[in-house]
Design a protein around this motif. Structure first.
Motif, short mmCIF file in Angstrom:
data_model
loop_
_atom_site.label_atom_id
_atom_site.label_comp_id
_atom_site.label_asym_id
_atom_site.label_seq_id
_atom_site.Cartn_x
_atom_site.Cartn_y
_atom_site.Cartn_z
N ALA A 133 0.84 -1.19 0.00
CA ALA A 133 0.00 0.00 0.00
C ALA A 133 0.88 1.25 0.00
CB ALA A 133 -0.93 0.00 1.21
N LYS A 134 0.35 2.37 -0.45
CA LYS A 134 1.13 3.60 -0.52
C LYS A 134 1.62 4.03 0.85
CE LYS A 134 -0.99 5.53 -4.70
NZ LYS A 134 -1.71 6.68 -5.28
N GLN A 170 -6.66 -5.83 -1.66
CA GLN A 170 -6.67 -4.56 -2.36
C GLN A 170 -7.78 -3.65 -1.84
OE1 GLN A 170 -7.24 -4.95 -6.55
NE2 GLN A 170 -6.89 -2.80 -7.00
N ARG A 182 -1.74 -2.81 -3.70
CA ARG A 182 -1.94 -2.51 -5.11
C ARG A 182 -1.64 -3.74 -5.97
NH1 ARG A 182 2.02 2.49 -5.07
NH2 ARG A 182 2.91 1.22 -3.40
#
Length: 301
Positions: A161-162, A264, A270
């Motif tokens: 994940a970011k 997700q 992602r």
């Protein structure tokens, strides 16, 4: 003759002229007498006694001159020592650089030798497979990862994940729920992805260029994911050879594909999958072929 009565002095009612800065008398006094009288007296007394300023006696002047000469001597000696030591330091530095370069060259040579030996071992293993495999030698080579393969397939990219953290709070461990609230891809996730692709019809798979075989293991070491004891870094690119469209559809509809989709949706991991016309996978660096043999009740073949 009578004198005239004396008139009392007449007081003028007009105001007396005052200084322009009369209203600022306190500030004016402070500026005019910035130094307290006590301090001024003490300074004057010390000046009279010779306690202030430069030394006035010959002995004091000689002591001051000796101190200055000693300080200059210390600085001069330090500079001379530094100048004398500079060539020695430069020589030692150059010797260290030369040693590092020699060791690096030796390590590169050994690594090249290892690669040559590994390629020779792989070639001998492939030759042995073709010799003993008969008509199915090519199929055995492909399934065992002993040879390069290419063909249609899929490309699956899995990334953290970011805003992924390094660890959870222990309230939602992956061992019980199957998910993690850290936003990081774990080894169990990659295991499920790979197993789902195998189950969906993949004929050969690699992760970040690392070819998977029947003996490959996907494990974790801290936050790193290991494939055959080699650490990988995200994003994780999974290439699979097979019927591209069919493989993609079957994987996304499988339990493992739905698991990846849940990661997700819930934790921001992602993912992206695409059908590729030509996927190329290199052979595994080392393949160990093992065969099972029947045994009697006594344990002998």
């Amino acid at each position: 003759m009578c004198g005239m009565p004396q008139q009392p002095p007449v007081r003028s009612s007009a105001p007396r002229p005052s200084r322009p800065d009369a209203s600022m008398s306190l500030l004016t006094n402070v500026m005019d007498h910035s130094l307290d009288e006590g301090y001024a007296e003490a300074a004057a007394r010390k000046e009279a006694e010779g306690a202030g300023g430069l030394p006035k006696t010959v002995r004091a002047k000689l002591a001051l001159a000796a101190g200055l000469v000693l300080a200059a001597l210390v600085v001069t000696v330090g500079a001379a020592n530094a100048r004398l030591a500079a060539p020695v330091v430069a020589k030692e530095r150059q010797e260290l650089i030369d040693r590092i370069e020699r060791e690096t060259t030796a390590a590169d040579k050994l690594e090249s030798g290892v690669d040559t030996l590994r390629a020779d071992v792989s070639a001998r293993q492939r030759a042995a497979l073709k010799k003993d495999g008969g008509e199915q030698a090519d199929l055995v080579s492909v399934l065992s990862g002993a040879t390069d393969v290419h063909g249609p397939g899929v490309k699956l990219v899995v990334n953290d994940a970011k805003e992924a953290s390094t660890g959870g709070d222990g309230t939602n461990p992956r061992e019980t729920s199957g998910f993690s609230d850290t936003g990081r891809v774990r080894d169990r996730d990659m295991q499920r992805v790979v197993n789902g692709l195998w189950e969906s019809g993949a004929e050969a798979i690699s992760v970040n260029g690392q070819r998977l075989t029947a003996l490959s293991a996907i494990r974790a070491a801290g936050d790193a994911i290991l494939v055959d004891n080699k650490p990988l870094v995200p994003p994780y690119t999974v290439l699979a050879v097979g019927d591209g469209q069919r493989l993609s559809t079957r994987f996304q509809n499988s339990a493992d594909g739905l698991y990846l989709h849940a990661l997700q949706e819930n934790y921001g991991i992602r993912t992206g999958i695409s059908v590729e016309g030509d996927v190329r996978l290199s052979a595994a660096p080392s393949v160990i072929v093992r065969t099972a043999e029947p045994r009697t009740e006594k344990g002998t073949p």
